[in-house]
Design a protein around this motif. Structure first.
Motif, PDB file in Angstrom:
ATOM      1  N   ALA A   1     -14.101   4.006   4.397  1.00  0.00           N
ATOM      2  CA  ALA A   1     -15.088   3.693   3.365  1.00  0.00           C
ATOM      3  C   ALA A   1     -16.371   4.447   3.648  1.00  0.00           C
ATOM      4  O   ALA A   1     -16.956   4.314   4.718  1.00  0.00           O
ATOM      5  CB  ALA A   1     -15.367   2.194   3.337  1.00  0.00           C
TER       6      ALA A   1
ATOM      7  N   ARG B   1     -21.384  -9.471  -0.104  1.00  0.00           N
ATOM      8  CA  ARG B   1     -21.139  -8.838   1.210  1.00  0.00           C
ATOM      9  C   ARG B   1     -22.264  -7.875   1.577  1.00  0.00           C
ATOM     10  O   ARG B   1     -22.674  -7.818   2.728  1.00  0.00           O
ATOM     11  CB  ARG B   1     -19.790  -8.134   1.188  1.00  0.00           C
TER      12      ARG B   1
ATOM     13  N   VAL C   1     -11.271   0.997   8.405  1.00  0.00           N
ATOM     14  CA  VAL C   1     -10.445  -0.171   8.699  1.00  0.00           C
ATOM     15  C   VAL C   1      -9.105   0.347   9.212  1.00  0.00           C
ATOM     16  O   VAL C   1      -8.374   1.014   8.479  1.00  0.00           O
ATOM     17  CB  VAL C   1     -10.230  -1.040   7.448  1.00  0.00           C
TER      18      VAL C   1
ATOM     19  N   PRO D   1     -13.635  -7.998  -0.003  1.00  0.00           N
ATOM     20  CA  PRO D   1     -14.415  -8.790  -0.962  1.00  0.00           C
ATOM     21  C   PRO D   1     -13.948  -8.514  -2.391  1.00  0.00           C
ATOM     22  O   PRO D   1     -13.341  -7.472  -2.644  1.00  0.00           O
ATOM     23  CB  PRO D   1     -15.845  -8.299  -0.743  1.00  0.00           C
TER      24      PRO D   1
ATOM     25  N   THR E   1     -12.158  -8.088   8.108  1.00  0.00           N
ATOM     26  CA  THR E   1     -11.157  -7.235   7.493  1.00  0.00           C
ATOM     27  C   THR E   1     -10.660  -7.760   6.147  1.00  0.00           C
ATOM     28  O   THR E   1      -9.721  -7.232   5.582  1.00  0.00           O
ATOM     29  CB  THR E   1      -9.980  -7.030   8.456  1.00  0.00           C
TER      30      THR E   1
ATOM     31  N   LEU F   1       0.792  -1.243   0.000  1.00  0.00           N
ATOM     32  CA  LEU F   1       0.000   0.000   0.000  1.00  0.00           C
ATOM     33  C   LEU F   1       0.818   1.285   0.000  1.00  0.00           C
ATOM     34  O   LEU F   1       0.298   2.335  -0.352  1.00  0.00           O
ATOM     35  CB  LEU F   1      -0.942   0.015   1.206  1.00  0.00           C
TER      36      LEU F   1
HETATM   37  C1  LIG Z   1      -5.878  -3.156   3.311  1.00  0.00           C
HETATM   38  C2  LIG Z   1      -6.985  -4.108   3.167  1.00  0.00           C
HETATM   39  C3  LIG Z   1      -6.876  -5.325   3.950  1.00  0.00           C
HETATM   40  C4  LIG Z   1      -8.258  -3.398   2.998  1.00  0.00           C
HETATM   41  C5  LIG Z   1      -9.522  -4.184   3.151  1.00  0.00           C
HETATM   42  C6  LIG Z   1     -10.651  -3.222   3.065  1.00  0.00           C
HETATM   43  C7  LIG Z   1     -12.022  -3.837   3.322  1.00  0.00           C
HETATM   44  C8  LIG Z   1     -12.036  -4.486   4.677  1.00  0.00           C
HETATM   45  C9  LIG Z   1     -13.061  -2.733   3.140  1.00  0.00           C
HETATM   46  C10 LIG Z   1     -13.016  -2.220   1.698  1.00  0.00           C
HETATM   47  C11 LIG Z   1     -14.444  -1.827   1.328  1.00  0.00           C
HETATM   48  C12 LIG Z   1     -15.186  -1.859   2.636  1.00  0.00           C
HETATM   49  C13 LIG Z   1     -16.707  -1.914   2.570  1.00  0.00           C
HETATM   50  C14 LIG Z   1     -17.259  -0.663   1.896  1.00  0.00           C
HETATM   51  C15 LIG Z   1     -18.683  -0.425   2.130  1.00  0.00           C
HETATM   52  C16 LIG Z   1     -19.420  -1.082   3.052  1.00  0.00           C
HETATM   53  C17 LIG Z   1     -20.878  -0.805   3.184  1.00  0.00           C
HETATM   54  C18 LIG Z   1     -21.243  -0.538   4.629  1.00  0.00           C
HETATM   55  O1  LIG Z   1     -22.619  -0.331   4.781  1.00  0.00           O
HETATM   56  C19 LIG Z   1     -20.806  -1.672   5.504  1.00  0.00           C
HETATM   57  C20 LIG Z   1     -19.308  -1.843   5.406  1.00  0.00           C
HETATM   58  C21 LIG Z   1     -18.819  -2.102   3.970  1.00  0.00           C
HETATM   59  C22 LIG Z   1     -19.279  -3.480   3.496  1.00  0.00           C
HETATM   60  C23 LIG Z   1     -17.270  -1.980   3.986  1.00  0.00           C
HETATM   61  C24 LIG Z   1     -16.607  -3.098   4.805  1.00  0.00           C
HETATM   62  C25 LIG Z   1     -15.090  -3.062   4.769  1.00  0.00           C
HETATM   63  C26 LIG Z   1     -14.560  -3.067   3.346  1.00  0.00           C
HETATM   64  C27 LIG Z   1     -14.909  -4.375   2.673  1.00  0.00           C
END
Ligand SMILES: CC(C)CCC[C@@H](C)[C@H]1CC[C@H]2[C@@H]3CC=C4C[C@@H](O)CC[C@]4(C)[C@H]3CC[C@]12C
Length: 471
Positions: free
Chosen positions: A206, A99, A232, A144, A141, A73
């Protein structure tokens, strides 16, 4: 080719640089199939003729301990995360379409709301539904898979009395539209999500842009809201953890009632971690109920007066011990550590429990922290092939390979699908052809006027003509 470079955290371990073509030396020595017979929502589904859903994934996940997200990153600071291809080990074997389907896990709350004659009582359950909808995000974490343009996901839950269809309607920016309805026409729940992601150095934020709309036909009511922000933490160093925060305002457009929910940020000493607090008011702004709890745990409602009295008493007794706690707590310099003081919600006498989360299965920690509901989402049930649309993400080979623990195939297939998508886009550009979405069309939300995606109907007639070949 997909070249993935990882920083080695532990030099003794044998994976430092992985290319998708390399054979992978880490084996699933812990692989085993969990065959625990579990009840789903208190039911043993195989009896009374309903097919039993799976309670586990085929294999446990690939350990992420040897990989650092930072190595990857640091090149991406300030970029839109959706434009970055992340190494596949940080994924979870679900598409983003699957998801967001997890919003539906507690649909029984909507069914219950439909049966109530008092609008404030209905709002309590709608509020509980809005909070419960994001509960499965706790500790999830894994990233998807980005849906391909035109990808769909169908969720049919006859036993829960609803079905749902979602479609990836835009690739840049990524927008997913969904529509669900009860089989007895009691409600529909629909919306679109444009997850706007920002990488902030230590964390990824996010913002789930898009309106949620819930319509209860018998009561001629529509409720709208937007989901809280999601952050996150510790993408560079430390343990990844998820925080959801911000104000969620649920509006009942027929009565003018409102529920204002505050998803609290964790705060300095973690006391507010995961807490949700809010109230329901009518159109004359009179407060009717206070809602409190945690999105990871449970939600209660209580009369505002009782709540205030209790809060004052708590504040008084809390003041003395606070000083002591502040002296004790240490805040990490390098990582935004998740506070370990995690109290459960204390029930104030006189409260009504609206919702409580179902415990995750014991093998959840080795399976991307999935809930029981999430475990079932990518199951290809016998008899569904040929019934679900050929664009359904259960037919995506990369997600399937990852679910089966074959990370190399998953990575190669992901690369192939993304390339196929790029070629198709170039072809369209050459012919000056526009992409047309299949099940949704752009429009405005009837109640808020905001830009939205409206279901055109027809998916469940299963006449899948003109579907793109995306796999
Ligand atoms: C560096 C890495 C590991 C990054 C991983 C990022 C992940 C965990 C992030 C990226 C996009 C994110 C999602 C973006 C949008 C939503 C809609 C919300 O209503 C619930 C959370 C949710 C579903 C987030 C969950 C966490 C998510 C999936």
């Amino acid at each position: 080719m997909n070249c993935l470079i990882f920083i080695k955290k532990n030099p003794e371990k044998n994976v430092s640089c992985l290319e998708s073509d390399d054979s992978c030396e880490v084996s699933f020595k812990d692989a085993c199939v969990y065959e625990s017979k579990q009840t789903v929502n208190g039911k043993v589904p195989s009896e009374n003729g309903v097919r039993e859903r799976r309670t586990t994934l085929p294999v446990p996940m690939f350990s992420r301990n040897d990989f650092s997200v930072w190595g990857f990153l640091k090149k991406c600071i300030g970029m839109e995360l959706s434009k970055i291809t992340m190494p596949i080990v940080f994924n979870e074997p679900l598409s983003f379409l699957q998801r967001i389907t997890e919003y539906m896990e507690h649909t029984y709350l909507i069914h219950k709301a439909c049966t109530l004659s008092d609008s404030i009582e209905r709002m309590q359950l709608v509020a509980a539904f809005a909070v419960s909808a994001v509960a499965s995000q706790w500790d999830r974490t894994g990233k998807p898979f980005n849906p391909l343009l035109g990808e769909t996901f169908e969720l049919t839950r006859d036993e829960e009395g609803y079905h749902m269809i979602s479609e990836q309607v835009s690739h840049h920016p990524p927008i997913s539209a969904f529509y669900s309805e009860s089989l007895n026409q009691d409600f529909s729940f629909h919306g679109s999500i444009y997850p706007k992601l920002k990488f902030w150095g230590k964390s990824v934020e996010a913002e789930p842009k898009g309106t949620m709309t819930l319509e209860l036909s018998k009561h001629r009511e529509a409720y709208t809201w937007t989901n809280p922000m999601c952050c996150v933490h510790n993408v560079i160093l430390g343990k990844l953890w998820i925080e959801q925060y911000g104000t969620v305002e649920i509006v009942n457009h027929s009565t003018g009632d409102k529920c204002v929910l505050n998803f609290k940020p964790c705060g300095m000493f973690g006391k507010e971690l995961h807490r949700v607090e809010g109230h329901i008011q009518d159109k004359s702004k009179k407060k009717h109920q206070v809602i409190y709890g945690k999105w990871t745990e449970c939600v209660y409602s209580i009369e505002p007066k009782v709540y205030e009295v209790n809060k004052k008493a708590e504040k008084k007794s809390g003041e003395d011990s606070k000083k002591h706690k502040q002296e004790q707590s240490t805040v990490g310099d390098d990582a935004d550590e998740m506070p370990d003081v995690q109290e459960t919600v204390t029930m104030i006498p006189g409260s009504t429990l609206l919702w409580r989360v179902a415990p995750r299965p014991p093998h959840s920690t080795q399976m991307y922290n999935f809930t029981n509901f999430a475990m079932t989402l990518n199951e290809l049930e016998p008899g569904t092939i040929g019934v679900i649309a050929p664009t359904d993400c259960r037919l995506r080979p990369d997600i399937r390979a990852m679910e089966n623990g074959d990370i190399d195939t998953a990575s190669q297939e992901k690369e192939r699908l993304e390339e196929k998508q790029r070629v198709a886009r170039r072809e369209r550009a050459k012919d000056e052809e526009e992409w047309s979405t299949r099940w949704f069309q752009q429009g405005n939300n009837r109640y808020t006027g905001a830009a939205d995606w409206i279901y055109k109907g027809g998916y469940f007639d299963r006449r899948y003509s003109d579907l793109p070949d995306i796999y």
